[in-house]
Motif scaffolding. Sequence first.
Motif, PDB file in Angstrom:
ATOM      1  N   TYR B  22       0.825  -1.199   0.000  1.00 56.05           N
ATOM      2  CA  TYR B  22       0.000   0.000   0.000  1.00 56.05           C
ATOM      3  C   TYR B  22       0.864   1.256   0.000  1.00 56.05           C
ATOM      4  CZ  TYR B  22      -3.644  -3.288   1.268  1.00 56.05           C
ATOM      5  OH  TYR B  22      -4.514  -4.344   1.276  1.00 56.05           O
ATOM      6  N   CYS B  23       0.378   2.262  -0.702  1.00 56.70           N
ATOM      7  CA  CYS B  23       1.069   3.545  -0.784  1.00 56.70           C
ATOM      8  C   CYS B  23       0.047   4.659  -0.561  1.00 56.70           C
ATOM      9  CB  CYS B  23       1.729   3.691  -2.144  1.00 56.70           C
ATOM     10  SG  CYS B  23       2.524   5.289  -2.412  1.00 56.70           S
ATOM     11  N   ASN B  24       0.171   5.337   0.566  1.00 55.99           N
ATOM     12  CA  ASN B  24      -0.704   6.468   0.887  1.00 55.99           C
ATOM     13  C   ASN B  24       0.072   7.766   0.740  1.00 55.99           C
ATOM     14  OD1 ASN B  24      -1.751   4.136   2.882  1.00 55.99           O
ATOM     15  ND2 ASN B  24      -3.428   5.483   2.319  1.00 55.99           N
ATOM     16  N   TYR B  25      -0.601   8.814   0.288  1.00 57.15           N
ATOM     17  CA  TYR B  25       0.063  10.103   0.166  1.00 57.15           C
ATOM     18  C   TYR B  25      -0.868  11.198   0.667  1.00 57.15           C
ATOM     19  CZ  TYR B  25      -2.455   9.926  -4.310  1.00 57.15           C
ATOM     20  OH  TYR B  25      -3.403   9.785  -5.287  1.00 57.15           O
ATOM     21  N   SER B  26      -0.257  12.317   1.061  1.00 60.88           N
ATOM     22  CA  SER B  26      -0.990  13.296   1.873  1.00 60.88           C
ATOM     23  C   SER B  26      -1.597  14.450   1.092  1.00 60.88           C
ATOM     24  CB  SER B  26      -0.057  13.873   2.939  1.00 60.88           C
ATOM     25  OG  SER B  26       1.032  14.537   2.330  1.00 60.88           O
ATOM     26  N   THR B  27      -1.189  14.640  -0.178  1.00 58.96           N
ATOM     27  CA  THR B  27      -1.637  15.812  -0.936  1.00 58.96           C
ATOM     28  C   THR B  27      -2.137  15.388  -2.308  1.00 58.96           C
ATOM     29  OG1 THR B  27       0.047  17.134   0.189  1.00 58.96           O
ATOM     30  CG2 THR B  27      -0.929  18.096  -1.769  1.00 58.96           C
ATOM     31  N   THR B  28      -3.082  16.114  -2.824  1.00 58.41           N
ATOM     32  CA  THR B  28      -3.632  15.799  -4.146  1.00 58.41           C
ATOM     33  C   THR B  28      -2.514  15.714  -5.186  1.00 58.41           C
ATOM     34  OG1 THR B  28      -5.689  16.910  -3.605  1.00 58.41           O
ATOM     35  CG2 THR B  28      -5.215  16.565  -5.938  1.00 58.41           C
ATOM     36  N   SER B  29      -2.556  14.669  -5.998  1.00 57.08           N
ATOM     37  CA  SER B  29      -1.556  14.479  -7.045  1.00 57.08           C
ATOM     38  C   SER B  29      -2.205  13.762  -8.221  1.00 57.08           C
ATOM     39  CB  SER B  29      -0.381  13.658  -6.521  1.00 57.08           C
ATOM     40  OG  SER B  29       0.468  13.281  -7.601  1.00 57.08           O
ATOM     41  N   ASP B  30      -1.652  13.979  -9.397  1.00 55.24           N
ATOM     42  CA  ASP B  30      -2.170  13.287 -10.578  1.00 55.24           C
ATOM     43  C   ASP B  30      -1.147  12.323 -11.182  1.00 55.24           C
ATOM     44  OD1 ASP B  30      -1.700  16.067 -12.931  1.00 55.24           O
ATOM     45  OD2 ASP B  30      -0.352  15.090 -11.492  1.00 55.24           O
ATOM     46  N   ARG B  31      -0.085  12.025 -10.408  1.00 55.31           N
ATOM     47  CA  ARG B  31       0.953  11.148 -10.952  1.00 55.31           C
ATOM     48  C   ARG B  31       1.479  10.244  -9.852  1.00 55.31           C
ATOM     49  NH1 ARG B  31       2.259  16.213 -11.840  1.00 55.31           N
ATOM     50  NH2 ARG B  31       4.132  16.137 -10.557  1.00 55.31           N
ATOM     51  N   LEU B  32       1.423   8.964 -10.084  1.00 55.03           N
ATOM     52  CA  LEU B  32       1.893   7.984  -9.110  1.00 55.03           C
ATOM     53  C   LEU B  32       2.759   6.976  -9.848  1.00 55.03           C
ATOM     54  CD1 LEU B  32       1.643   5.199  -7.390  1.00 55.03           C
ATOM     55  CD2 LEU B  32       1.428   7.283  -6.034  1.00 55.03           C
TER      56      LEU B  32
END
Lengths: 114, 109
Positions: B22-32
């Motif tokens: 699992y990969c969680n991130y804290s800010t809106t992004s359009d690229r993973l």
Amino acid sequence: NAGVTQTPKFRILKIGQSMTLQCAQDMNHNYMYWYRQDPGMGLKLIYYSVGAGITDKGEVPNGYNVSRSTTEDFPLRLELAAPSQTSVYFCASSYGQGSGNTIYFGEGSWLTVV
Amino acid sequence: ELKVEQNPLFLSMQEGKNYTIYCNYSTTSDRLYWYRQDPGKSLESLFVLLSNGAVKQEGRLMASLDTKARLSTLHITAAVHDLSATYFCAVGYDDKIIFGKGTRLHILP
């Protein structure tokens, strides 16, 4: 097809010495990045550049400087080396962020400061 | 500031089993991004995910992205020893790309 080329691959520095890690890419990429990776850890962004003449700080810029005089080259300068800068350094490049293009990494430069 | 968290950080599993990173991130992004790294080597690109609901598959690996939950998963199906490596997710934010700490995967024969 060279891709992203880093030199040197290995280097031992004494405390207080300075050196430059070289990075060159032949893919005409606008975006270039420098990361450091400490043993068993993830990558931390040091500096990045979105084009020639433009550079900006990343997560851990202290103790480093960069320049981007051409599209191809993005050297990383270490001033007054410290043991905390012992790490593996990766340079990377991509066409740009908006298109979501793949980011290509160099082979890494192993630096030890003693 | 963007934070990227992966879990688990270490995973030891048997061949033939399925598992998810699992990969969680804290800010809106359009690229993973997902990368693989073998010991002493550079990073190899696995997947680039650009939109909510994106799913990509390559062999026994499948990655998905839920931008509303700020979550990406990397699913391993019927693991084989050759998949032993460290897997990183990375998130694009402005012009930066921020990495998670990585998941060290060890697959036992």
